[in-house]
Design an enzyme around this catalytic site. Structure first.
Site, short mmCIF file in Angstrom:
data_model
loop_
_atom_site.label_atom_id
_atom_site.label_comp_id
_atom_site.label_asym_id
_atom_site.label_seq_id
_atom_site.Cartn_x
_atom_site.Cartn_y
_atom_site.Cartn_z
CB ILE A 19 -0.96 -0.02 1.21
CG1 ILE A 19 -2.06 -1.06 0.97
CG2 ILE A 19 -1.57 1.36 1.44
CD1 ILE A 19 -2.97 -1.29 2.16
CG ASN A 87 1.94 2.52 4.36
OD1 ASN A 87 0.83 2.01 4.21
ND2 ASN A 87 3.06 1.87 4.02
CE1 TYR A 152 -1.96 -4.61 11.77
CE2 TYR A 152 -4.30 -5.17 11.69
CZ TYR A 152 -3.19 -4.58 11.13
OH TYR A 152 -3.31 -3.93 9.92
CE LYS A 156 -2.30 -0.98 11.46
NZ LYS A 156 -1.51 -0.01 10.67
#
Length: 254
Positions: A19, A87, A152, A156
């Site tokens: 990405i 990112n 995770y 986030k």
């Protein structure tokens, strides 16, 4: 829209692949000067040589001094950073019962503190100039829970909370702060997840992929260029009033 990016400098962490590389390439195509940061020198060089960015610099996003030094070098070479795309990220899959402190700390250090370190290095010059765009690449895991990725998800969720808070602090400065939250996407991380599912469960790769895409009502993986398009819009002048948002690119999952 190209005029929004001419003469602007964009920096993308984790820009050597996946990405991040798609975002860097889109910003470059739009007319921005693009620097990519990462730990893999070969991946950075490959992205630059293939036209995906103008310059690649090595940095470890978990190390604030490393990030600050690389971003200072980028600004000295190509001008102040106008667009920061945080990112860089990592993912670990394990049941909570087998997710020790080291797993949680690794996810927080890379996914959350990596975004914090980049923003800390970029924000003051942006506010002094009265212009800047900070976009953190979070995940649908920052908006909901998934089993077996508690560390995770926690990291986030922290990114999304950070974005929403910083956006309020910077609302009158000309700087916007947003998050983009992709669902499962066509990236190296997802390929690695598929490998783990196949090896641990004995399922075929097609069955493993079906397990991942069932979360997406469109029944497919998200393309990196779809995430890049959202980032490009957030960096453009038309999105000047958009801040503090966590935008899902997930086929209707959220």
């Amino acid at each position: 829209m190209r005029s929004d990016f001419q003469g602007r400098h964009a920096l993308v962490t984790g820009g050597g692949r996946g990405i991040g590389r798609a975002i860097a390439s889109s910003l470059k195509d739009a007319g921005a000067r693009v620097t990519i940061l990462g730990r893999d020198r070969a991946a950075l060089d490959r992205a630059v040589s293939e036209g995906g960015a103008h310059r690649g610099l090595t940095a470890d996003v978990t190390d604030a001094a490393s990030v600050r030094a690389a971003m200072s070098e980028a600004a000295a070479s190509d001008g102040p950073i106008d667009f920061l795309i945080a990112n860089a990220g990592a993912a670990v899959s394990a049941p909570f019962s087998r997710s020790g402190e080291d797993v949680f700390r690794r996810m927080i250090d890379v996914n959350f503190m990596g975004s914090v370190h980049a923003a800390q290095a970029a924000l003051e010059p942006m506010t002094k100039r009265g212009f800047g765009r900070i976009v953190a690449i979070a995940s649908t895991a920052g908006l909901k829970g998934y089993p077996y990725v508690s560390a995770y998800c926690a990291s986030k969720h922290a990114v999304v909370g950070f974005v929403r808070s910083l956006a309020l602090e910077t609302a009158r400065t000309g700087v916007t702060v947003n998050a983009v939250c992709p669902g499962f996407a066509e990236t190296d991380l997802v390929e690695e997840s598929l490998d783990r599912i196949v090896s641990k469960t004995g399922r075929s790769r097609e069955e493993a992929l079906s397990e991942l895409v069932r979360h997406n009502p469109q029944g497919r993986l998200i393309r990196p260029d779809e995430v890049a398009g959202t980032v490009l819009w957030l960096c453009g002048d038309a999105a000047a009033s958009v801040t503090g948002q966590a935008i899902a690119v997930a086929g209707g999952e959220i």
